[in-house]
Design a protein around this motif. Structure first.
Motif, PDB file in Angstrom:
ATOM      1  N   PHE A   1      -4.853  -1.749   0.934  1.00 49.74           N
ATOM      2  CA  PHE A   1      -5.083  -1.045   2.199  1.00 49.74           C
ATOM      3  C   PHE A   1      -6.131  -1.769   3.030  1.00 49.74           C
ATOM      4  O   PHE A   1      -5.973  -1.921   4.259  1.00 49.74           O
ATOM      5  CB  PHE A   1      -5.512   0.394   1.912  1.00 49.74           C
TER       6      PHE A   1
ATOM      7  N   PRO B   1      -0.963   5.150  -6.106  1.00 48.37           N
ATOM      8  CA  PRO B   1      -2.379   4.998  -5.748  1.00 48.37           C
ATOM      9  C   PRO B   1      -3.339   5.255  -6.897  1.00 48.37           C
ATOM     10  O   PRO B   1      -4.539   5.019  -6.748  1.00 48.37           O
ATOM     11  CB  PRO B   1      -2.567   6.048  -4.635  1.00 48.37           C
TER      12      PRO B   1
ATOM     13  N   VAL C   1      -4.630   6.696  -0.657  1.00 53.35           N
ATOM     14  CA  VAL C   1      -5.358   5.455  -0.898  1.00 53.35           C
ATOM     15  C   VAL C   1      -6.334   5.728  -2.028  1.00 53.35           C
ATOM     16  O   VAL C   1      -7.224   6.571  -1.902  1.00 53.35           O
ATOM     17  CB  VAL C   1      -6.095   4.976   0.365  1.00 53.35           C
TER      18      VAL C   1
ATOM     19  N   THR D   1       0.822  -1.210   0.000  1.00 50.86           N
ATOM     20  CA  THR D   1       0.000   0.000   0.000  1.00 50.86           C
ATOM     21  C   THR D   1       0.855   1.258   0.000  1.00 50.86           C
ATOM     22  O   THR D   1       0.539   2.236  -0.683  1.00 50.86           O
ATOM     23  CB  THR D   1      -0.924   0.004   1.232  1.00 50.86           C
TER      24      THR D   1
ATOM     25  N   ASN E   1      -4.449   0.999  -5.016  1.00 48.76           N
ATOM     26  CA  ASN E   1      -3.955   0.366  -3.788  1.00 48.76           C
ATOM     27  C   ASN E   1      -5.011   0.269  -2.693  1.00 48.76           C
ATOM     28  O   ASN E   1      -4.670  -0.006  -1.546  1.00 48.76           O
ATOM     29  CB  ASN E   1      -2.735   1.125  -3.254  1.00 48.76           C
ATOM     30  N   TYR E   2      -6.288   0.506  -3.043  1.00 49.28           N
ATOM     31  CA  TYR E   2      -7.311   0.445  -2.003  1.00 49.28           C
ATOM     32  C   TYR E   2      -7.485  -0.972  -1.479  1.00 49.28           C
ATOM     33  O   TYR E   2      -7.642  -1.193  -0.278  1.00 49.28           O
ATOM     34  CB  TYR E   2      -8.644   0.980  -2.529  1.00 49.28           C
TER      35      TYR E   2
END
Length: 365
Positions: free
Chosen positions: A179, A86, A171, A81, A175-176
Motif C-alpha cells: 500500500f 491483509p 491495510v 494491495t 499488505n501495508y
C-alpha cells in the motif's frame, strides 16, 4: 449423507469475497476500487494519447517510456494491495471458544447480579511496556498486539492500519508495504504527469485544465504514511492516540531510529497467511430425497433381511438358514407331477353327517 471436499475459503466467516479459487481476497464493497482503476487508467491514457507524442518528438522518447514503467509499477502495487490477505486472523473453533470462556469465568469468578463483569483483557510485556490484549466477542479470541476488528470486513486483522475503500481491502500486516509503495509510486506518477503537462502547455502556448486535487491529496497521503513509518506506528494507533495519551506511554514497537523503523516496515520478512483459504475440508450434505435409489442399494436390502432377520427363528448359523438346492428341488414340482392330477381325498365327515347316515340305516332295516 454425502461427503464432498470443499475449499476452506468457501466456509470462512466475515464479509470478504474470494475469486480465482480463493487466490484473490477483497472486501465486498468494491465500488470505490473500480473508481480508482478508472481514474488512474483514464488519466494515464489521456497523457499517453495527447502529451506523449508531442513530448517524445520535441524533447525525448524516454519520457513516455519512463511514464509507462511507472504506470505498470503503480498498477502492480495496487492489485497486490487489493487482492492479498491483509493479515486476517482465524476465528476460534467452538471447542477453543468454550475453553477460553471457561478460563475467563474461572479468573473473574461469579459476578453478582446487576453488576457489570470486568473487561476481558490480558496484559503482556513488550520492550518493558505493558500492552493490553483485548478480547474480541465476534472472533472469540484475544487479539494479538496491534490487531483490531474491522467492522466493514467483520474480521480481526493483524497490525491493522485502516480499511481503505480506494483499494477495496483492509491495510494490515501483510499488505501495508505494498500500500505504501502504491501511494509513493502514484505520487511520483502524478508529479511526473503534472510536470510534463506544464511543459506541454509552455511549449504549445495554450491553456489546459489541470486537476490539483489529485496531486495534493495523493502526495499528502504519502507524506502522512511516511511519517507513520518513521515512527513505526499505524493509522489506527495515531487516530486513537495510543502512544501519546495522558499516560505518555512510549511506543514499544519503535526502535528510536528512523532508518531501523523504515527497514522493519518496508524491508522486513513477508509474513505468510494464517488462513489456509485454499486448503481442503470435508462437508457433509444430506442426500436428495427425490433421487431414485441405486441398484446396489436395492440389492443390499433383501440380503440384509435374509442374513440378519430370518423368517423362522432357530439356533442354526446364517448358512443353515439359506435353502439348499435339494430343498428347492423338493418344493419345485416336476413336469410329470404337473400333468397328472393329484388324487382327490374324501372329505372329512362332520358329526351332523354321521347322524344322518345312522338314521338312514335304521329306516332301511
Amino acid at each position: 449423507m454425502i461427503t464432498r471436499k470443499v475449499r476452506k475459503w468457501e466456509k470462512l466467516p466475515g464479509k470478504n469475497t474470494f475469486c480465482c479459487d480463493g487466490r484473490v481476497m477483497m472486501a465486498r464493497q468494491k465500488g470505490v476500487f473500480y473508481l480508482t482503476l478508472f481514474l488512474i487508467i483514464g488519466t494515464c491514457s489521456l497523457f499517453f494519447a495527447f502529451e506523449c507524442p508531442y513530448l517524445a518528438v520535441n524533447l525525448s522518447p524516454a519520457i513516455p517510456v519512463f511514464a509507462a514503467l511507472l504506470f505498470l509499477f503503480v498498477m502492480a502495487m495496487l492489485l497486490r494491495t487489493s487482492f492479498s490477505d491483509p493479515g486476517v486472523l482465524p476465528r476460534a473453533l467452538p471447542e477453543e471458544a468454550t475453553f477460553i470462556e471457561m478460563e475467563i469465568e474461572a479468573a473473574n469468578g461469579n459476578v453478582p447480579a446487576g453488576q457489570r463483569p470486568p473487561p476481558r483483557i490480558r496484559n503482556v510485556q513488550i520492550n518493558n511496556q505493558i500492552v493490553k490484549l483485548k478480547y474480541c466477542y465476534t472472533c472469540k479470541i484475544f487479539r494479538p498486539p496491534r490487531a483490531s476488528h474491522c467492522s466493514i470486513c467483520d474480521n480481526c486483522v493483524d497490525r491493522f492500519d485502516h480499511h481503505c475503500p480506494w483499494v477495496g481491502n483492509c491495510v494490515g500486516k501483510r499488505n501495508y508495504r505494498y500500500f505504501y509503495l502504491f501511494t509513493l509510486s502514484l505520487s511520483l506518477l502524478t508529479i511526473y504527469i503534472f510536470t510534463f503537462d506544464i511543459v506541454h502547455v509552455v511549449m504549445r502556448k495554450y491553456p489546459v485544465l489541470v486537476c490539483f486535487f489529485t496531486l495534493w491529496s495523493v502526495v499528502g497521503l504519502t507524506g502522512f504514511h511516511t511519517y507513520l513509518i518513521s515512527l513505526n506506528q499505524t493509522t489506527n494507533e495515531d487516530i486513537k492516540g495510543s502512544w501519546s495519551g495522558k499516560n505518555r506511554v512510549q511506543n514499544p514497537y519503535s526502535h528510536k531510529n528512523i532508518i531501523k523503523n523504515c527497514c522493519e516496515v518496508l524491508c522486513g520478512p513477508a509474513y505468510p497467511s494464517v488462513l489456509d483459504r485454499r486448503g481442503l475440508m470435508q462437508e457433509d450434505s444430506p442426500a436428495s430425497e427425490t433421487s431414485p435409489p441405486s441398484s446396489s442399494s436395492m440389492n443390499s436390502v433383501p440380503q440384509t433381511t435374509k442374513t440378519t432377520a430370518p423368517l423362522i427363528p432357530n439356533e442354526h448359523t446364517p448358512d443353515d438358514v439359506k435353502p439348499s438346492i435339494a430343498d428347492s428341488a423338493e418344493k419345485t414340482p416336476s413336469p410329470k407331477e404337473e400333468e397328472s392330477p393329484a388324487p382327490k381325498l374324501p372329505p372329512l365327515a362332520s358329526p351332523e353327517t354321521d347322524a344322518e347316515t345312522s338314521i338312514i340305516k335304521d329306516k332301511a332295516h
